[in-house]
Write a protein that holds these residues in place. Structure first.
Motif, mmCIF file in Angstrom:
data_model
loop_
_atom_site.group_PDB
_atom_site.id
_atom_site.type_symbol
_atom_site.label_atom_id
_atom_site.label_comp_id
_atom_site.label_asym_id
_atom_site.label_seq_id
_atom_site.Cartn_x
_atom_site.Cartn_y
_atom_site.Cartn_z
ATOM 1 N N GLY A 1 -75.318 81.002 -21.326
ATOM 2 C CA GLY A 1 -74.810 80.465 -20.068
ATOM 3 C C GLY A 1 -73.504 79.706 -20.235
ATOM 4 O O GLY A 1 -72.566 79.887 -19.467
ATOM 5 N N TRP A 2 -73.441 78.862 -21.274
ATOM 6 C CA TRP A 2 -72.215 78.097 -21.496
ATOM 7 C C TRP A 2 -71.085 79.011 -21.945
ATOM 8 O O TRP A 2 -69.914 78.753 -21.641
ATOM 9 C CB TRP A 2 -72.441 76.961 -22.493
ATOM 10 N N ALA A 3 -71.408 80.082 -22.656
ATOM 11 C CA ALA A 3 -70.357 81.035 -23.049
ATOM 12 C C ALA A 3 -69.764 81.691 -21.806
ATOM 13 O O ALA A 3 -68.539 81.819 -21.683
ATOM 14 C CB ALA A 3 -70.934 82.090 -23.996
ATOM 15 N N ARG A 4 -70.619 82.108 -20.861
ATOM 16 C CA ARG A 4 -70.114 82.700 -19.614
ATOM 17 C C ARG A 4 -69.301 81.687 -18.818
ATOM 18 O O ARG A 4 -68.272 82.012 -18.224
ATOM 19 C CB ARG A 4 -71.285 83.197 -18.761
ATOM 20 N N LEU A 5 -69.786 80.453 -18.813
ATOM 21 C CA LEU A 5 -69.079 79.402 -18.099
ATOM 22 C C LEU A 5 -67.708 79.146 -18.730
ATOM 23 O O LEU A 5 -66.720 78.930 -18.029
ATOM 24 C CB LEU A 5 -69.913 78.123 -18.116
ATOM 25 N N GLY A 6 -67.646 79.204 -20.051
ATOM 26 C CA GLY A 6 -66.365 79.034 -20.747
ATOM 27 C C GLY A 6 -65.384 80.134 -20.394
ATOM 28 O O GLY A 6 -64.198 79.871 -20.136
ATOM 29 N N VAL A 7 -65.863 81.378 -20.355
ATOM 30 C CA VAL A 7 -65.003 82.508 -19.972
ATOM 31 C C VAL A 7 -64.511 82.331 -18.540
ATOM 32 O O VAL A 7 -63.332 82.542 -18.233
ATOM 33 C CB VAL A 7 -65.760 83.848 -20.142
ATOM 34 N N GLY A 8 -65.410 81.892 -17.640
ATOM 35 C CA GLY A 8 -65.014 81.652 -16.257
ATOM 36 C C GLY A 8 -63.986 80.541 -16.138
ATOM 37 O O GLY A 8 -63.045 80.622 -15.338
ATOM 38 N N SER A 9 -64.141 79.501 -16.951
ATOM 39 C CA SER A 9 -63.178 78.387 -16.928
ATOM 40 C C SER A 9 -61.802 78.836 -17.398
ATOM 41 O O SER A 9 -60.780 78.479 -16.800
ATOM 42 C CB SER A 9 -63.670 77.241 -17.815
ATOM 43 N N VAL A 10 -61.772 79.638 -18.460
ATOM 44 C CA VAL A 10 -60.493 80.152 -18.958
ATOM 45 C C VAL A 10 -59.839 81.046 -17.910
ATOM 46 O O VAL A 10 -58.628 80.956 -17.661
ATOM 47 C CB VAL A 10 -60.684 80.892 -20.300
ATOM 48 N N ALA A 11 -60.639 81.896 -17.261
ATOM 49 C CA ALA A 11 -60.104 82.768 -16.206
ATOM 50 C C ALA A 11 -59.528 81.930 -15.070
ATOM 51 O O ALA A 11 -58.474 82.248 -14.508
ATOM 52 C CB ALA A 11 -61.189 83.701 -15.686
ATOM 53 N N GLY A 12 -60.218 80.831 -14.728
ATOM 54 C CA GLY A 12 -59.726 79.936 -13.682
ATOM 55 C C GLY A 12 -58.411 79.279 -14.058
ATOM 56 O O GLY A 12 -57.497 79.166 -13.236
ATOM 57 N N LEU A 13 -58.316 78.851 -15.315
ATOM 58 C CA LEU A 13 -57.071 78.225 -15.778
ATOM 59 C C LEU A 13 -55.909 79.215 -15.757
ATOM 60 O O LEU A 13 -54.797 78.876 -15.339
ATOM 61 C CB LEU A 13 -57.259 77.658 -17.186
ATOM 62 N N VAL A 14 -56.172 80.448 -16.208
ATOM 63 C CA VAL A 14 -55.120 81.471 -16.222
ATOM 64 C C VAL A 14 -54.670 81.796 -14.798
ATOM 65 O O VAL A 14 -53.472 81.895 -14.514
ATOM 66 C CB VAL A 14 -55.604 82.737 -16.971
ATOM 67 N N THR A 15 -55.637 81.938 -13.901
ATOM 68 C CA THR A 15 -55.306 82.230 -12.504
ATOM 69 C C THR A 15 -54.503 81.092 -11.886
ATOM 70 O O THR A 15 -53.492 81.322 -11.205
ATOM 71 C CB THR A 15 -56.594 82.465 -11.681
ATOM 72 N N THR A 16 -54.942 79.856 -12.121
ATOM 73 C CA THR A 16 -54.243 78.695 -11.573
ATOM 74 C C THR A 16 -52.823 78.595 -12.124
ATOM 75 O O THR A 16 -51.869 78.334 -11.382
ATOM 76 C CB THR A 16 -55.032 77.406 -11.881
ATOM 77 N N ALA A 17 -52.679 78.829 -13.431
ATOM 78 C CA ALA A 17 -51.342 78.789 -14.040
ATOM 79 C C ALA A 17 -50.453 79.882 -13.457
ATOM 80 O O ALA A 17 -49.258 79.654 -13.192
ATOM 81 C CB ALA A 17 -51.454 78.939 -15.559
ATOM 82 N N GLY A 18 -51.019 81.059 -13.237
ATOM 83 C CA GLY A 18 -50.249 82.158 -12.642
ATOM 84 C C GLY A 18 -49.783 81.824 -11.237
ATOM 85 O O GLY A 18 -48.638 82.094 -10.871
#
Length: 198
Positions: A17-34
């Protein structure tokens, strides 16, 4: 998995669960930065806030979700809701490995009543196979199911009523959800532009 007195309490596999959450957090950061790079800070703040809320909801779900099997009840607890069913009404189970498009196989357990209605459906995506085995064993009910992985449509053919309409039409649902997410991002960007312009 933890046992309290005679109750069986199963919690999600936190590592997965935390691994999936980590991937989602990274995706959120990349999207926000974009969004920040292409549109501006205001729009990035709106998109980042939306991702933060989503990540917080998933973390809350991981923390609060559990399956509790007592002598009298089967309880499925989620982040905000819980379903309680009388164990006396459960007469048999069906266990299937359900494969959705673009998702891995999910060990799924259906607890059925005497009329074949689904009392409880347990999605095993967040639980280990061993925990699902313990649940089936603790229920002590006859267990059957299709051999090998099945799609929702195949599961519906195996036993009508097990797969929802949405599961059987996952591609259509994916398109609709994609449009909703796209519209939400566009709305966030426009809101961000309005905030920065004002």
């Amino acid at each position: 998995m933890r046992q309290v007195q005679d109750d069986l309490v199963l919690r999600p596999d936190l590592r997965a669960g935390w691994a999936r959450l980590g991937v989602g957090s990274v995706a959120g950061l990349v999207t926000t930065a974009g969004v920040a790079f292409r549109v501006g800070t205001g729009a990035a703040l709106v998109v980042g806030a939306a991702w933060a809320v989503l990540v917080a909801l998933v973390a809350l779900h991981l923390h609060r979700t559990r399956i509790v099997l007592t002598a009298r009840e089967i309880v499925i607890k989620g982040a905000f809701l819980q379903r309680r069913r009388s164990r006396a009404n459960a007469v048999w189970t069906i266990r299937a490995t359900v494969v959705q498009p673009r998702w891995g196989p999910c060990d799924t357990l259906f607890v059925l009543d005497a009329h074949g209605g689904v009392l409880v459906r347990v999605y095993g995506a967040n639980y280990t196979t061993e925990d699902m085995d313990r649940l089936v064993s603790a229920l002590g009910l006859p267990c059957s199911g299709p051999e090998g992985p099945v799609t929702p449509k195949q599961l519906q053919s195996y036993r009508p009523g097990l797969a929802t309409w949405f599961e059987q039409h996952a591609y259509l649902l994916g398109i609709v959800l994609g449009l909703i997410v796209t519209l939400a991002i566009v709305a966030g960007v426009l809101l961000g532009l309005a905030v920065t312009a004002g």
